[in-house]
Design a protein around this motif. Structure first.
Motif, short mmCIF file in Angstrom:
data_model
loop_
_atom_site.label_atom_id
_atom_site.label_comp_id
_atom_site.label_asym_id
_atom_site.label_seq_id
_atom_site.Cartn_x
_atom_site.Cartn_y
_atom_site.Cartn_z
N PHE A 56 5.82 -84.10 -7.99
CA PHE A 56 4.68 -83.37 -8.51
C PHE A 56 3.39 -83.86 -7.86
N ALA A 57 3.23 -85.17 -7.71
CA ALA A 57 2.03 -85.71 -7.05
C ALA A 57 1.93 -85.18 -5.61
N LEU A 58 3.05 -85.18 -4.90
CA LEU A 58 3.03 -84.67 -3.53
C LEU A 58 2.69 -83.18 -3.49
N GLU A 59 3.17 -82.43 -4.47
CA GLU A 59 2.89 -80.99 -4.53
C GLU A 59 1.41 -80.74 -4.85
N VAL A 60 0.85 -81.54 -5.75
CA VAL A 60 -0.59 -81.43 -6.05
C VAL A 60 -1.39 -81.66 -4.77
N LEU A 61 -1.01 -82.66 -4.01
CA LEU A 61 -1.69 -82.95 -2.75
C LEU A 61 -1.48 -81.82 -1.73
N ARG A 62 -0.23 -81.41 -1.59
CA ARG A 62 0.10 -80.38 -0.58
C ARG A 62 -0.65 -79.08 -0.83
N THR A 63 -0.81 -78.73 -2.11
CA THR A 63 -1.43 -77.45 -2.45
C THR A 63 -2.89 -77.58 -2.88
N ASP B 288 3.97 -72.11 -10.40
CA ASP B 288 4.59 -72.14 -11.74
C ASP B 288 5.94 -72.84 -11.71
N GLU B 289 6.73 -72.57 -10.70
CA GLU B 289 8.07 -73.17 -10.61
C GLU B 289 7.99 -74.70 -10.51
N GLU B 290 7.08 -75.19 -9.69
CA GLU B 290 6.92 -76.64 -9.51
C GLU B 290 6.37 -77.29 -10.77
N LEU B 291 5.45 -76.60 -11.43
CA LEU B 291 4.92 -77.14 -12.68
C LEU B 291 6.01 -77.18 -13.75
N ARG B 292 6.79 -76.11 -13.84
CA ARG B 292 7.90 -76.09 -14.80
C ARG B 292 8.92 -77.20 -14.51
N ALA B 293 9.16 -77.47 -13.24
CA ALA B 293 10.09 -78.54 -12.87
C ALA B 293 9.58 -79.89 -13.39
N PHE B 294 8.30 -80.14 -13.24
CA PHE B 294 7.69 -81.38 -13.73
C PHE B 294 7.80 -81.44 -15.26
N LEU B 295 7.39 -80.37 -15.91
CA LEU B 295 7.44 -80.32 -17.37
C LEU B 295 8.87 -80.41 -17.89
N THR C 40 1.22 -95.14 -0.10
CA THR C 40 2.07 -95.03 1.09
C THR C 40 1.65 -93.84 1.94
N ARG C 41 1.32 -92.73 1.30
CA ARG C 41 0.88 -91.54 2.04
C ARG C 41 -0.37 -91.84 2.86
N VAL D 282 -1.78 -87.13 -13.74
CA VAL D 282 -1.34 -87.34 -12.35
C VAL D 282 -2.50 -87.01 -11.42
N VAL D 283 -3.20 -85.91 -11.69
CA VAL D 283 -4.37 -85.54 -10.87
C VAL D 283 -5.42 -86.66 -10.92
N MET D 284 -5.63 -87.22 -12.10
CA MET D 284 -6.59 -88.32 -12.24
C MET D 284 -6.17 -89.52 -11.38
N GLY D 285 -4.88 -89.85 -11.42
CA GLY D 285 -4.38 -90.96 -10.60
C GLY D 285 -4.54 -90.68 -9.12
N ILE D 286 -4.26 -89.46 -8.72
CA ILE D 286 -4.42 -89.08 -7.32
C ILE D 286 -5.88 -89.27 -6.89
N GLY D 287 -6.81 -88.78 -7.69
CA GLY D 287 -8.22 -88.91 -7.35
C GLY D 287 -8.67 -90.36 -7.29
#
Length: 169
Positions: A116-123, A129-136, A71-72, A148-153
Motif C-alpha cells: 500500500f505504501a508503494l502504491e501511494v508513492l507510485r500513484t 479502489d482495488e488496491e485500497l480494498r486489498a489494504f483494507l 530503502t526506496r 500510512v500517508v503520514m508516515g510516508i510524508g
C-alpha cells in the motif's frame, strides 16, 4: 558542507529539540545534529515522527512504512536506525532482511502495508479502489490508510534531508 552541530553551535531555535532528543535517547544522533541547521525542519520532523508513533498502526507496521521509504530513498542512516528499532520490537531477521532488500515480506498483513505504501508513492496518492480494498481487506482501516500517508510524508522529509546533509551512521 553541513555542520554537525553541538548544543553550543546549533541555531538557538534548534537547541530545545536537540536537548529533548539527548534526554530521550541519551545521545545526539549525527542526523539530528545536521538537521539542526534548519530549526523548522528539525522541529517539524521530530513532532511529526512523534505523532506517527501515536497512530493506530501497530508498531511493526509503522516500521514497515518507515523502512519502505528508507530503502526506496536509499537513506542508510534511517535503514540502520529502524533496523535497530525493528529488532527491539522483536521482529524476525527474515522480515528485516526482506525490508532491507525491498522484497516481499513473509507476513501477508505486513506485506499489505508495504504494498500500500508503494502504491501511494507510485500513484502520488491516487490509489485505485482495488488496491485500497486489498489494504483494507487485511484488517486495516481508512484511518490506517491515512496514517500510512503520514508516515510516508514524515520519513520522505527525513530521508531526503539525511541524504542531503550526508548524515553519518
Amino acid at each position: 558542507m553541513f555542520a554537525e552541530h553541538t548544543l553550543e553551535s546549533a541555531p538557538a531555535a534548534s537547541r530545545r529539540a536537540m536537548e529533548s532528543t539527548v534526554k530521550r535517547l541519551g545521545h545526539l544522533p549525527p542526523a539530528v545534529a545536521r538537521l539542526a541547521t534548519s530549526p523548522h525542519l528539525l522541529d517539524g520532523f521530530l513532532k511529526l515522527s512523534a505523532m506517527f508513533e501515536q497512530t493506530t498502526l501497530e508498531p511493526v507496521a509503522r516500521e514497515v512504512v518507515v523502512m519502505t521509504i528508507a530503502t526506496r530513498n536509499e537513506c542508510h542512516v534511517c535503514v540502520a536506525m529502524h533496523t535497530g528499532k525493528l529488532r527491539a520490537l522483536g521482529a524476525e531477521d527474515q522480515l528485516i532482511a526482506a525490508l532491507a532488500g525491498q522484497e516481499p515480506l513473509p507476513d501477508e498483513r505486513l506485506e499489505a502495508v508495504r504494498q500500500f505504501a508503494l502504491e501511494v508513492l507510485r500513484t502520488a496518492g491516487g490509489v485505485g479502489d482495488e488496491e485500497l480494498r486489498a489494504f483494507l481487506g487485511h484488517g486495516y482501516t481508512e484511518q490506517n490508510a491515512l496514517e500510512v500517508v503520514m508516515g510516508i510524508g514524515t520519513y520522505t522529509m527525513s530521508t531526503l534531508a539525511n541524504r542531503l546533509t550526508r548524515a553519518a551512521l
